[in-house]
Scaffold this active site. Structure first.
Site, mmCIF file in Angstrom:
data_model
loop_
_atom_site.group_PDB
_atom_site.id
_atom_site.type_symbol
_atom_site.label_atom_id
_atom_site.label_comp_id
_atom_site.label_asym_id
_atom_site.label_seq_id
_atom_site.Cartn_x
_atom_site.Cartn_y
_atom_site.Cartn_z
ATOM 1 N N GLU A 238 -21.500 24.911 -16.115
ATOM 2 C CA GLU A 238 -21.490 24.590 -14.685
ATOM 3 C C GLU A 238 -20.072 24.164 -14.354
ATOM 4 O O GLU A 238 -19.604 23.131 -14.820
ATOM 5 C CB GLU A 238 -22.501 23.484 -14.384
ATOM 6 C CG GLU A 238 -22.867 23.400 -12.899
ATOM 7 C CD GLU A 238 -21.941 22.487 -12.117
ATOM 8 O OE1 GLU A 238 -20.910 23.001 -11.599
ATOM 9 O OE2 GLU A 238 -22.227 21.291 -12.024
ATOM 10 N N CYS A 272 -19.234 18.539 -7.271
ATOM 11 C CA CYS A 272 -19.059 19.989 -7.300
ATOM 12 C C CYS A 272 -19.944 20.675 -6.272
ATOM 13 O O CYS A 272 -19.663 21.792 -5.851
ATOM 14 C CB CYS A 272 -19.332 20.538 -8.692
ATOM 15 S SG CYS A 272 -20.883 19.993 -9.419
#
Length: 528
Positions: A238, A272
């Protein structure tokens, strides 16, 4: 200096005060540690899902009872406010224990698979078996909730875990150790590794870790993937986002500006999945900016105090990240952007890595804060003519983690959401689905590969294994030796039986296929 003597000190980025000091793990002991983890994993995998869930409940009880202490540790180590830590770190951990404990058994239960009538004699199940020992390398922006969610998935799937937390937040790694200790796990099943991320990753690969879960930057993810290729070690990556928010003319601007402020400035913008770019339809652009500017100016950034939790935004976590945010702002202003509003400092902000919440307008795609991930409390707003232009600009990014659409028309919003190139799209909300244990998390393009959370995350923690067997004691399959004209004709008849071009064709194929099947499958192979 030996590895045992090397230490890492955790400093509070808001005050500069030392929080904790931890010894580095001697990576020469990693083979022994992995062997110990494998032995514990074999015992753990033999437990039922119900038994594993009992251990998670013990962890959940510990988290709930010590929620304030955990929030304080996260705040001191990462720099976010205690309210932020409680809402986005501690609460999701308790939810993860509950959801995975209740649902892992259903998700990972053996599944029967049906097939074509031609294979009526065959039965198939798919089982999801533990990987073995998984490695987790976690980031500093959510140092508790990101690794802990992956730990709970790994444990419920029957794995052992080696965790390496970010070098900037090692005190949170120690807190995770205490949570896992409360779970009364077999010795060696969970181990906390302290040291350099790149060195630990290399040691993981060299010593046969079964899968690596990494959350961090795109360059670091690409480096790890290249390393993993040498041993074909599976990875889940990720790697961040540059997440767009689209505001349509019919949006509730009060909710939209509230959501933008939260999703753009929360955790000092170090999310994020947080809002970085906002595309607003022309007819409501000025009103939207005015409202968001008013709310931005009302926010307070600063260190806060133990007896005062009224500060909204804490500090950035590292000095390097502060420099990146400053560079992005300077670049935007040099290229014509305007600062519409900034948050107000509260207390001593001179000794921490503080940066004001900043609202920019007049932005374009040449600016770093638009075309790259800023990872700081900067929101860039751009005027667009309509939804189509917004979609085009939103999809330009090489990062594709999350996005949002703000509209009162749910049908229209869902149709537009299907065209956004991101792993997650929310309507009239943003930056909360990471806290939903049931929802898969991950992105497209350079935002990474693989998924965590939800059933998909549990499946990432397993190897799929097919088990197939015969219902009847046949001697041979249709396609086995010996090959002869009868076998060839039988295969053709099987094809026409399976895919007939009309009822008469099917009937003819059936009449020819049935006696051949009986002879082929249930008679002995006569060899001279």
């Amino acid at each position: 200096m030996t590895a045992e003597q090397q230490t890492v000190t955790d400093y509070n980025p808001a005050t500069g005060a030392a929080v904790a000091e931890l010894n580095h793990t001697d990576l020469a002991t990693l083979p022994e540690r992995i062997a110990k983890a494998r032995a514990a994993q074999h015992r753990w995998a033999a437990k039922s899902f119900k038994e594993r869930a009992r251990h998670l409940r013990l962890m959940r009880d510990y988290i709930v009872e010590r929620a304030e202490d955990l929030a304080t540790i996260v705040s001191d180590s990462n720099g976010k406010t205690r309210v932020d830590a409680l809402a986005t770190e501690v609460l999701p951990c308790a939810l993860a224990c509950s959801w995975y404990g209740k649902n892992a058994g259903k998700v990972l239960a053996p599944q029967r698979r049906g097939g074509h009538l031609l294979f009526a004699n065959k039965s198939t199940t798919v089982e999801h078996l533990p990987l073995g020992v998984v490695g987790i390398i976690s980031p500093w922006n959510y140092p508790l909730s990101i690794p802990f969610g992956e730990i709970t998935m790994a444990l419920m799937a029957g794995n052992a875990v080696l965790l390496k937390v970010a070098a900037a937040t090692p005190a949170v790694g120690r807190a995770i150790e205490r949570i896992l200790d409360a779970g009364e796990l077999p010795e060696g099943l969970f181990q906390h590794i302290v040291g350099s991320g790149s060195q630990v990753a290399t040691a993981f690969f060299e010593n046969g870790i079964d899968k690596l879960f990494f959350t961090g930057s795109v360059p670091a993810g690409k480096t790890l993937m290249a390393q993993a290729a040498q041993t074909l070690t599976p990875v889940s990556l990720e790697l961040g986002g540059n997440d767009p928010m689209i505001v349509l003319a019919d949006a509730d601007l009060e909710r939209a500006t509230n959501g933008a402020a939260w999703a753009g400035y929360q955790n000092a913008g170090q999310s994020c999945g947080g809002v970085e770019r906002i595309y607003v339809e022309d007819s409501v652009h000025d009103e939207f900016v005015a409202l968001l500017a008013k709310k931005t100016r009302a926010l307070r950034h600063g260190p806060g105090r133990r007896d005062d939790i009224s500060v909204d935004i804490g500090s950035l976590t590292t000095e390097g990240q502060l420099r990146t945010v400053q560079q992005h702002l300077e670049d935007a202003l040099a290229k014509g952007a305007r600062i519409e509003a900034q948050s107000q400092p509260v207390g001593d902000v001179e000794h921490g890595y503080f940066f004001p919440a900043t609202l920019l307008t007049g932005v374009n795609d040449t600016m770093l804060t638009v075309c790259e991930e800023t990872f700081g409390p900067i929101i860039a707003v751009e005027r667009v003519t309509d939804a189509e232009q917004a979609l085009t600009r939103a999809n330009r990014s090489n990062l594709a983690l999350t996005s949002s659409i703000w509209t009162r028309d749910t049908r229209k919003g869902r149709a537009l959401a299907a065209r956004l190139q991101t792993g997650v799209t929310t309507l009239n909300d943003h930056l909360y689905t990471h806290g939903l244990s049931e929802a898969p998390w991950g992105g497209w393009k350079e935002s990474g590969i693989g998924r965590t959370h939800g059933p998909e995350g549990l499946l990432e923690m397993t190897n799929a294994k097919v088990i197939n067997w015969d219902r009847l004691p046949a001697k041979r399959n249709l396609w086995w030796y010996p090959f002869d004209q009868a076998t060839y004709r039988g295969l053709l008849n099987a094809l026409h039986f399976a895919f007939p071009r009309g009822p008469l064709k099917w009937l003819g194929a059936s009449l020819k296929l049935t006696p051949f099947l009986v002879r082929k499958m249930f008679s002995k192979w006569k060899v001279d």
